[in-house]
Design an enzyme around this catalytic site. Sequence first.
Site, PDB file in Angstrom:
ATOM      1  N   SER A 143      30.544  -3.167 -33.634  1.00 24.84           N
ATOM      2  CA  SER A 143      29.185  -3.635 -33.746  1.00 24.84           C
ATOM      3  C   SER A 143      28.148  -2.679 -33.170  1.00 24.84           C
ATOM      4  O   SER A 143      26.958  -2.821 -33.465  1.00 24.84           O
ATOM      5  CB  SER A 143      29.042  -4.991 -33.051  1.00 24.84           C
ATOM      6  OG  SER A 143      29.319  -4.871 -31.658  1.00 24.84           O
ATOM      7  N   SER A 152      34.105  -2.414 -30.439  1.00 20.65           N
ATOM      8  CA  SER A 152      32.751  -2.102 -30.888  1.00 20.65           C
ATOM      9  C   SER A 152      32.111  -0.838 -30.327  1.00 20.65           C
ATOM     10  O   SER A 152      31.025  -0.470 -30.775  1.00 20.65           O
ATOM     11  CB  SER A 152      31.833  -3.284 -30.620  1.00 20.65           C
ATOM     12  OG  SER A 152      32.035  -4.241 -31.613  1.00 20.65           O
ATOM     13  N   LYS A 212      22.055  -0.237 -26.895  1.00 22.43           N
ATOM     14  CA  LYS A 212      22.358  -1.286 -27.867  1.00 22.43           C
ATOM     15  C   LYS A 212      21.468  -2.477 -27.549  1.00 22.43           C
ATOM     16  O   LYS A 212      21.226  -2.780 -26.358  1.00 22.43           O
ATOM     17  CB  LYS A 212      23.837  -1.653 -27.742  1.00 22.43           C
ATOM     18  CG  LYS A 212      24.344  -2.651 -28.769  1.00 22.43           C
ATOM     19  CD  LYS A 212      25.857  -2.831 -28.618  1.00 22.43           C
ATOM     20  CE  LYS A 212      26.456  -3.785 -29.610  1.00 22.43           C
ATOM     21  NZ  LYS A 212      27.929  -3.908 -29.465  1.00 22.43           N
TER      22      LYS A 212
END
Length: 488
Positions: free
Chosen positions: A154, A178, A79
Amino acid sequence: MGLINKSIDDLHTMLVKKEISSTELTKEFLTHIKNTEAKVRAFLTITEETALAAAAKIDEKIAKNETIGILEGLPAALKDNMCTEGIATTCGSRILENFVPPYDATVTAKLKEAGAVLVGKLNMDEFAMGSSTENSGFFPTSNPWDMKRVPGGSSGGSAASVAAREVPFTLGSDTGGSIRQPAAFCGVVGLKPTYGAVSRYGLVAFASSLDQIGPLTKTVRDNALVLNAVAGHDPKDSTSVPFNKPDYTQFLENNVKGLKIGVPKEFFGLGLQPEVEKVIRNGIQTLQELGAEVEECSLPHMEYAMPTYYIIAPAECSSNLARYDGVRYGYRAEADDMIDMFKDTRAKGFGQEVKRRIMLGTYALSSGYYDAYYLKAQKVRTLIKQDFDKVFARYDVLISPTAPTPAYKIGEISDPLTIYMGDVYTIPVNLAGLPAISLPAGFVNGLPVGMQLIGKHFDEGVLYRAAYTFEQNTDYHKEIPAFIKEVG
Ligand code: GLN
């Protein structure tokens, strides 16, 4: 299709047996990434050159018959809120578009040490604020099961790339859901470890008392293998806990006999889509039939989890994001004087959702309101944690849906409150600092549904045991998005 769908163990065996080199493997995945990215758009950066250089080094080791670790030579992606030395780390934000960190996050360093080959950085909601990856400052990512739908967020890029078989595993971060919610939307396994089990050093901070890094994988065993590589105490993170890190694969037994499962009734309330509830109830029944003892239980303060989170998380973010002033990092607006430069940098550099959170948090922390909002929220947070402590005196694991609905359409929900409510089952877990895993538990109209298992602090082992048993006795994790079957 064959190669990209293989487990970590199988890929490792192929490397050891010299059936394929790390360079060939990396090239295969990079080609697949190129074939899928036009549609999925999970990556913000692809690091082809450095990946191939890293793979070549590992091939030299293999050629000399040196032993290689289980992740060594396997492609992986992170990420984009985890610092990577010399590689852009944008956090999904225009304000960090040009930020190239001079150092590695601890998780990056650990994966490099384990020999994983970093092929790129993954899309996310800006500063990890969001649940759909639509808040990315760059572009939305698609759900590989239905390109018109969101992958969740996310860590949407992290989940979509694993679902699309673009990489064998990724890392995501989870402040309020997330990792778990995108894992659920994309039909993959996502674990949020206990707060303090994985170092946050080099993770761009959103809400420091809630943020945790964890693995997203195709299977439960892959997940445990990745957690083995990244968990552990880190003196560079003062909230990292010194604990005896077990070998997480030791818990992977196909047996839940006598396991005590609590089903919190508050996690099956308003907003839960009936078809999703059915999938989860079936999942619980499967575990019961396999020998687990199941009982309904109650967490009476859960209704306060969302308001508590939406005071604490914005308060911490308003403080953490104060550093983006155009002086130290990334984007700087042109202006005639310093004050205008500060203002314009933040006005132009941050997206709408980030600004909303900063304003909320600054308000909650301001001197006239601190006691009424922030202090009160901290007290309620303690009550929520105590609710969990009480039920965990009786149960080993709690089960709930990961999210109240499957993936929705890109652009379908514009009201932030409706989006916020999508995290109603995951947020309480972060407030209490507990570990939780989401695993594929079924489908509704062809879209994956995730089941959440919650454990006691530092009891990731029991989650892996229950999740592994469920996986060994069901086939949901074997389904692959149709689009990937065609390209692969
Ligand atoms: N969706 C939640 C939020 O927007 C949680 C995000 C996260 O876990 N990073 O804050």
